[in-house]
Design a protein around this motif. Structure first.
Motif, short mmCIF file in Angstrom:
data_model
loop_
_atom_site.label_atom_id
_atom_site.label_comp_id
_atom_site.label_asym_id
_atom_site.label_seq_id
_atom_site.Cartn_x
_atom_site.Cartn_y
_atom_site.Cartn_z
N SER A 100 12.05 -20.76 -22.12
CA SER A 100 10.72 -20.65 -22.50
C SER A 100 9.87 -21.91 -21.56
CB SER A 100 10.40 -20.93 -24.06
OG SER A 100 8.97 -20.94 -24.23
N ALA A 101 10.32 -22.90 -21.47
CA ALA A 101 9.84 -23.79 -20.49
C ALA A 101 9.64 -23.53 -19.14
CB ALA A 101 10.73 -25.14 -20.70
N LEU A 102 10.56 -22.78 -18.78
CA LEU A 102 10.68 -22.21 -17.34
C LEU A 102 9.71 -21.22 -17.08
CD1 LEU A 102 14.36 -22.56 -16.57
CD2 LEU A 102 12.51 -24.21 -15.75
N ARG A 103 9.09 -20.32 -18.20
CA ARG A 103 8.17 -19.37 -18.22
C ARG A 103 6.91 -19.43 -17.37
NH1 ARG A 103 8.28 -14.19 -21.77
NH2 ARG A 103 5.93 -14.69 -21.22
N TRP A 104 6.30 -20.79 -17.69
CA TRP A 104 4.98 -21.04 -16.89
C TRP A 104 5.20 -20.73 -15.37
CZ3 TRP A 104 3.42 -24.73 -13.47
CH2 TRP A 104 4.48 -25.88 -13.49
N LYS A 139 16.85 -21.39 -25.91
CA LYS A 139 15.58 -20.66 -26.06
C LYS A 139 14.28 -21.48 -25.56
CE LYS A 139 15.93 -16.88 -28.77
NZ LYS A 139 15.23 -15.69 -28.24
N TYR A 160 3.90 -17.56 -13.85
CA TYR A 160 2.34 -17.23 -13.72
C TYR A 160 1.60 -18.18 -12.73
CZ TYR A 160 3.65 -14.99 -18.06
OH TYR A 160 4.18 -14.50 -19.11
N GLU A 213 -2.38 -7.70 -12.61
CA GLU A 213 -3.78 -8.10 -12.63
C GLU A 213 -4.26 -7.65 -14.15
OE1 GLU A 213 -5.34 -9.96 -10.60
OE2 GLU A 213 -4.00 -10.17 -9.02
N ASN A 214 -3.96 -6.78 -14.37
CA ASN A 214 -4.62 -6.02 -15.54
C ASN A 214 -3.66 -5.50 -16.70
OD1 ASN A 214 -6.99 -6.18 -13.93
ND2 ASN A 214 -6.31 -4.30 -12.93
N GLY A 215 -2.41 -5.65 -16.43
CA GLY A 215 -1.60 -5.17 -17.46
C GLY A 215 -1.01 -3.70 -17.27
N HIS A 232 6.64 -2.28 -22.96
CA HIS A 232 6.00 -0.79 -22.80
C HIS A 232 7.20 0.14 -22.07
CE1 HIS A 232 2.29 -2.90 -23.11
NE2 HIS A 232 2.08 -2.36 -24.13
N LEU A 259 -0.62 -0.78 -19.26
CA LEU A 259 -1.38 0.14 -19.77
C LEU A 259 -2.72 0.13 -19.46
CD1 LEU A 259 -0.43 -0.18 -23.65
CD2 LEU A 259 0.17 1.79 -21.92
N ALA A 260 -3.51 -0.87 -18.91
CA ALA A 260 -4.70 -0.88 -18.57
C ALA A 260 -4.88 -0.30 -16.89
CB ALA A 260 -5.42 -2.25 -18.55
#
Lengths: 199, 199
Positions: free
Chosen positions: B165-169, B161, B172, B29-31, B118, B33-34
């Motif tokens: 990259s194309a499959l990354r969506w 590449k 989410y 949700e927030n990452g 991170h 570090l957050a």
DNA sequence: CCTACCGATCGGTAGG
DNA sequence: CCTACCGATCGGTAGG
């Protein structure tokens, strides 16, 4: 002392531009949250408190970097949409748009891609709205191509998400390419995506 | 009191799994570090200090989430590489691998994608090494397809590449799909990418 | 543009 | 699993 930041027609002083460029570089390396205002200040060569003569907050730097890229994408898409080109040429121009912006803004494009999530709520909503509008314009082009029988009959949403996602890796490319390499790579990426899209 | 965490064959207690799942959700949700250890603790329903009876550090949570996904990708790729399938079938299986992992790990896949930066330096290096090894295995498949004349003669690095990259969506994607939608979407994504790759 | 400083929050520990 | 607490660091301000 003349306050250059208030001179008419000079919206951003040289110092401000230097701070923006330094911040973008640090945000790219370590992420927005992992970069402190102290990091930015010392990297510019001034004391942290002196930053605030040029910026109002750390968040503002993120806002300016993200929207500078977003606006470039929106402008490019508007020009492509309103052109009289065929859907195929339009998508090819979209691909070239992404490659060009990534090439010209190697640091801020990464911040745009990865750190927009940390925009303040109102700006974040505005940013997401622009993204949705961008994708909507691109879906229009794909649908037109499908209706004309040029493109394969697949979901325009899936096609748009996949193509935009496919182009994202070029944002993270570190080394700059020679003119020859650029042309060759642009051709290969276009071929891969356009061949896949066409009937 | 029995210390369940030391029982043989029971490497991760229920509480630990609950903490991992909660952390992954908040990181998404927030990452990373957050998200504070306080956020995680209160979300689990305990005091912040009590977390440390189950974990050694906040970083450790990130490490476990990232490598759990990375290992799934590596295992999948190893199985595909060592199969006797044609390059075309192999790439299709790689696409299905990404879609399946994204579907089965909707929260941790986002952390894997966005927050590996991170990781502590040694783990980060190990993670990047696995990524490179994964891409290298996939380039092998593409090169084999090009040599056999099945795939178009483009740079295997650019093809790999672009496809990854194309499959990354799909990482989410928020809503889970029905079985029918999954099959249809898998078909469309495969069509787009494999058509583009083939001669 | 600097010195000096602020309250808030961070990840984590001591001790029970 | 909790109470109590720590030193470090955060973004930002006052005043010159």
């Amino acid at each position: 002392m003349i306050d250059y930041s208030e001179m008419k027609g000079m919206k951003t002083s040289k110092r401000k531009l230097e701070i923006l460029a330094t911040a973008a570089k640090l945000f790219r390396e370590n992420g927005y949250l992992a970069t402190s205002v102290r990091d930015i200040a010392y990297s510019v060569g001034i004391e942290p408190s002196s930053l605030y003569n040029h910026i109002s907050s750390k968040e503002q730097l993120l806002v300016e970097i993200c929207f500078s890229c977003a606006d470039q994408f929106m402008e490019g898409m508007t020009a492509i949409s309103s052109s009289g080109d065929s859907p195929l040429t339009k998508i090819q121009k979209v691909i070239e748009l992404h490659l060009r912006i990534a090439e010209e803004n190697p640091t801020s494009i990464t911040v745009f891609s990865d750190d927009w999530i940390h925009l303040p709520p109102d700006k974040r909503a505005e940013f997401v709205g622009k993204q949705k509008s961008y994708e909507s314009a691109m879906r229009e082009i794909v649908s037109e191509g499908i209706n004309k029988g040029i493109f394969a009959n697949i979901s325009s949403a899936v096609a748009v998400k996949t193509i935009i996602s496919a182009l994202r890796w070029t944002h993270y490319r570190r080394k700059s390419l020679t003119k020859e390499e650029k042309i060759r790579q642009r051709g290969e990426i276009s071929q891969l995506l356009l061949n896949g899209l066409c009937n």
